[in-house]
Design a protein around this motif. Structure first.
Motif, PDB file in Angstrom:
ATOM      1  N   SER A  52     -13.563   0.083  11.714  1.00 48.71           N
ATOM      2  CA  SER A  52     -14.094   0.566   9.924  1.00 48.71           C
ATOM      3  C   SER A  52     -12.391   1.557   9.301  1.00 48.71           C
ATOM      4  CB  SER A  52     -15.077   1.790  10.237  1.00 48.71           C
ATOM      5  OG  SER A  52     -14.834   3.152  11.106  1.00 48.71           O
ATOM      6  N   GLU A  72      -7.341  -4.398   2.149  1.00 50.64           N
ATOM      7  CA  GLU A  72      -7.640  -5.319   1.230  1.00 50.64           C
ATOM      8  C   GLU A  72      -7.379  -7.018   1.073  1.00 50.64           C
ATOM      9  OE1 GLU A  72      -8.779  -5.090  -2.396  1.00 50.64           O
ATOM     10  OE2 GLU A  72      -8.512  -3.094  -1.502  1.00 50.64           O
ATOM     11  N   GLY A  75      -9.629  -8.839   3.658  1.00 51.38           N
ATOM     12  CA  GLY A  75      -9.170  -8.949   5.047  1.00 51.38           C
ATOM     13  C   GLY A  75      -8.543  -9.750   6.211  1.00 51.38           C
ATOM     14  N   ILE A  84      -9.842  -1.719   8.243  1.00 44.63           N
ATOM     15  CA  ILE A  84      -9.976  -2.041   6.977  1.00 44.63           C
ATOM     16  C   ILE A  84      -9.182  -2.175   6.285  1.00 44.63           C
ATOM     17  CG2 ILE A  84     -11.874  -3.295   5.136  1.00 44.63           C
ATOM     18  CD1 ILE A  84     -14.298  -0.998   7.334  1.00 44.63           C
ATOM     19  N   THR A 133     -17.090   3.555  -3.564  1.00 51.65           N
ATOM     20  CA  THR A 133     -16.318   2.033  -3.982  1.00 51.65           C
ATOM     21  C   THR A 133     -16.642   1.881  -5.345  1.00 51.65           C
ATOM     22  OG1 THR A 133     -17.376   0.124  -3.584  1.00 51.65           O
ATOM     23  CG2 THR A 133     -16.080   1.316  -1.305  1.00 51.65           C
ATOM     24  N   PRO A 184     -15.242  -7.371   4.619  1.00 52.14           N
ATOM     25  CA  PRO A 184     -14.481  -6.306   4.843  1.00 52.14           C
ATOM     26  C   PRO A 184     -14.142  -6.020   6.539  1.00 52.14           C
ATOM     27  CG  PRO A 184     -15.566  -5.445   3.466  1.00 52.14           C
ATOM     28  CD  PRO A 184     -16.605  -7.172   3.765  1.00 52.14           C
ATOM     29  N   GLN A 185     -15.235  -6.514   7.418  1.00 54.03           N
ATOM     30  CA  GLN A 185     -15.371  -6.135   8.632  1.00 54.03           C
ATOM     31  C   GLN A 185     -16.299  -7.280   9.038  1.00 54.03           C
ATOM     32  OE1 GLN A 185     -17.423  -1.920   9.518  1.00 54.03           O
ATOM     33  NE2 GLN A 185     -15.818  -1.898  11.540  1.00 54.03           N
TER      34      GLN A 185
END
Length: 573
Positions: free
Chosen positions: A428, A433, A435, A431, A54, A377-378
């Motif tokens: 995974s 944008e 959250g 995921i 990223t 994110p996770q």
């Protein structure tokens, strides 16, 4: 008239050649799929990390995307193209605890997908019994007489049932004593090889599914039950015998280490007692990837293999068999990654693409409904050394929030069983944008449709529940319940069974053995599931059939921008 010598010699030569070819070893490929759980689309496989750069973190990595019906079907098709003597089999839990794309359609698209792949047989798994025996028999035989008509026959109005057979040598009817499913099946390949498959499911099934669904069944010792049928199987002269069992273990070695000897867990005792005529064991249940060797009762050894879960790996056994003398000459075992990334070399199967597209079209509207946000994110379900997970904390907190009111239970504690947490939030591969979390993400985490029950336990009973975490280990691991905020304790690994838990507190105040505490759990746990039998002694039960675990989870996600749980509620010494 005399036959010319030249012609006689030629005839003898042809006869010898024909005889030689009939004795030539035949190569057979057996592909095993365990713990598929209706995962028609790929998910993240933590066994392999791949670059996922990223702007903020150019060196980042992510789990490889693996599995899914299109990739698995494509690999099976390519194996059959290379060797027609390819047999696809299952290690149980093909259905149940499934994501929205399958579960909202009563897992019918998954059964149809596996049938279209040409699966021959599968052992039963405990999750095949999630909806009870009658519904499982419908999944096998077809029809629409379901216990959930809102989901049944929505994918296919004339649901045909499975073309493959579930096997269960150790599942018998309590009244007749007879097997409810076929104990074994001999599969004949196009080249004439006859491979016998004998199946069993973990004998612990009644403790890990709803008791009412299996009340008429016995789940007997796995090894004893399989051994009972070996003489009958051998009398039919198969070329090899393979056991399919939904029970397993764990290994220190990774999935790609062939011949490992670090396997531990329930499967060890079973493998050591199963008749040496069984040439290999395809296992499941523990969601592990391993390719090990275990001693047999005759002093030899055999392969015991498992392929992770959700179709991330296929177990592959390459057999060489002597069909004239009905014996196995050699066996080679491997776990094959079902790479679903853009770089995969596996060609997706077009028939499976159609099945997945249809299932998506029927479920995507529900799946994609946004239910809340998370601050990262996770949120992961992986446990720390004490057995606590960030996601487990969040789920327990959601159940406490849903049942702490005067009309919903007055709960002060909630406990969540770790086996009920089926995925990270989100996986995974999903995921998003900002959250964002949708219904499909939440449901994949908790797909069982359990409802919440609040009951009263004394402080002594609460401690006894927590002690049971260490008295019923599966696959060499403890079963650590996930606690809601405010409940803290320490456990000591070296302490004696029944005396491991100490410093038990609620809100910083010591739990008093004689004081009553209102505790929430899902109905499976509240009824003594996973071996937590002390829950059954709870009093003043408030059973809430209209308050599901997924409802509590969604409400919590909607009301809060949820952060990962602190993982500081359990301390290990």
């Amino acid at each position: 008239m005399k036959t010319p010598l030249m012609l006689l010699t030629l005839a003898l030569g042809l006869s010898s050649c024909s005889l030689f070819q009939s004795n030539k070893p035949l190569d057979v490929v057996v592909l095993g799929l365990n713990d598929f759980h209706g995962n028609l689309v790929p998910t993240g496989f933590s066994g392999i990390k791949v670059p996922a750069p990223t702007a903020a973190n150019p060196a980042a990595t992510a789990n490889l995307t693996a599995g899914g019906a299109e990739i698995i079907g494509g690999y099976v098709a390519s194996s059959r193209a290379a060797n027609a003597n390819t047999v696809l089999v299952g290690g149980g839990d093909l259905i149940g605890a499934s994501p929205v794309i399958s579960s909202l359609l009563r897992d019918e698209p998954s059964v149809i997908a596996l049938s279209k792949m040409g699966m021959a047989v599968s052992s039963l798994g405990n999750h095949e019994f999630d909806q009870g025996l009658k519904e499982l028999l419908r999944m096998q035989n077809g029809g629409c007489d379901s216990n959930d008509m809102t989901k049944a026959c929505k994918f296919d109005p004339a649901y045909p049932g499975a073309s493959f057979k579930w096997l269960g040598a150790n599942v018998t009817d309590k009244t007749s004593g007879k097997p409810v499913f076929a104990p074994y099946q001999i599969v004949t390949t196009p080249g004439g090889a006859r491979i016998a498959f004998v199946g069993a499911v973990t004998k612990t099934t009644p403790t890990i599914v709803s008791p009412s669904g299996v009340a008429t069944l016995n789940f007997l010792d796995e090894a004893d039950s399989v051994n009972k049928y070996i003489p009958e199987i051998k009398a039919q002269n198969p070329d090899a015998i393979i056991m399919l069992i939904h029970e397993g273990g764990a290994a220190k070695d990774t999935y790609n280490v062939a011949g490992c000897n670090s396997l531990m867990g329930n499967i060890i005792d079973i493998a050591k007692r199963v008749d040496p005529a069984v040439n290999a064991i395809i296992s499941g249940h523990t969601h592990q990837g391993y390719n090990c060797v275990v001693p047999d009762p005759a002093g030899g050894s055999r392969v015991v293999i498992q392929g992770d879960f959700y179709g991330h790996l296929l177990q592959r056994l390459d057999l060489s068999v002597d069909t004239a003398n009905h014996k196995l000459l050699s066996i080679k075992a491997a776990n094959v990654v079902m790479d679903a990334s853009a770089a995969t070399t596996i060609t997706r199967d077009a028939t499976q693409t159609g099945i997945v597209a249809k299932a998506r079209s029927l479920t995507d509207a529900v799946k994609n409904t946004v239910v809340g946000k998370i601050s990262v994110p996770q949120i992961l379900r992986a446990n720390n050394d004490a057995g606590e997970s960030a996601l487990g904390d969040v789920i327990a907190d959601s159940q406490l929030a849903a049942t702490s009111g005067a009309t919903t239970g007055n709960a002060v504690i909630a406990l969540m069983n770790p086996g009920g947490i089926r995925a990270d939030l989100p996986d995974s591969t999903n995921i998003k944008e900002g959250g964002s979390v949708n219904f499909g993400d939440a449901f994949t985490v908790q797909p069982f449709g359990n409802t919440l029950t609040t009951l009263t336990l004394t402080g002594a009973q609460l401690k006894a529940v927590l002690e049971q975490q260490f008295d019923n280990p599966a696959a060499g691991q403890n079963r650590i319940l996930q606690p809601s905020a405010g409940l803290t304790y320490t456990w000591t690994a070296s302490a004696a069974t029944g005396s491991k838990v100490s410093d038990l507190k609620l809100g910083g105040v010591n739990i008093v053995p004689t004081t009553a505490y209102r505790v929430t759990a899902n109905n499976f746990l509240a009824d003594g599931g996973d071996g937590f039998t002390v829950f059954k002694d709870g009093t003043d039960r408030l059973v809430q059939p209209n308050l599901g675990d997924i409802d509590a989870f969604q409400a919590y996600l909607k009301a809060n921008t949820v952060a990962p749980g602190p993982q500081n509620r359990i301390t290990k010494k």
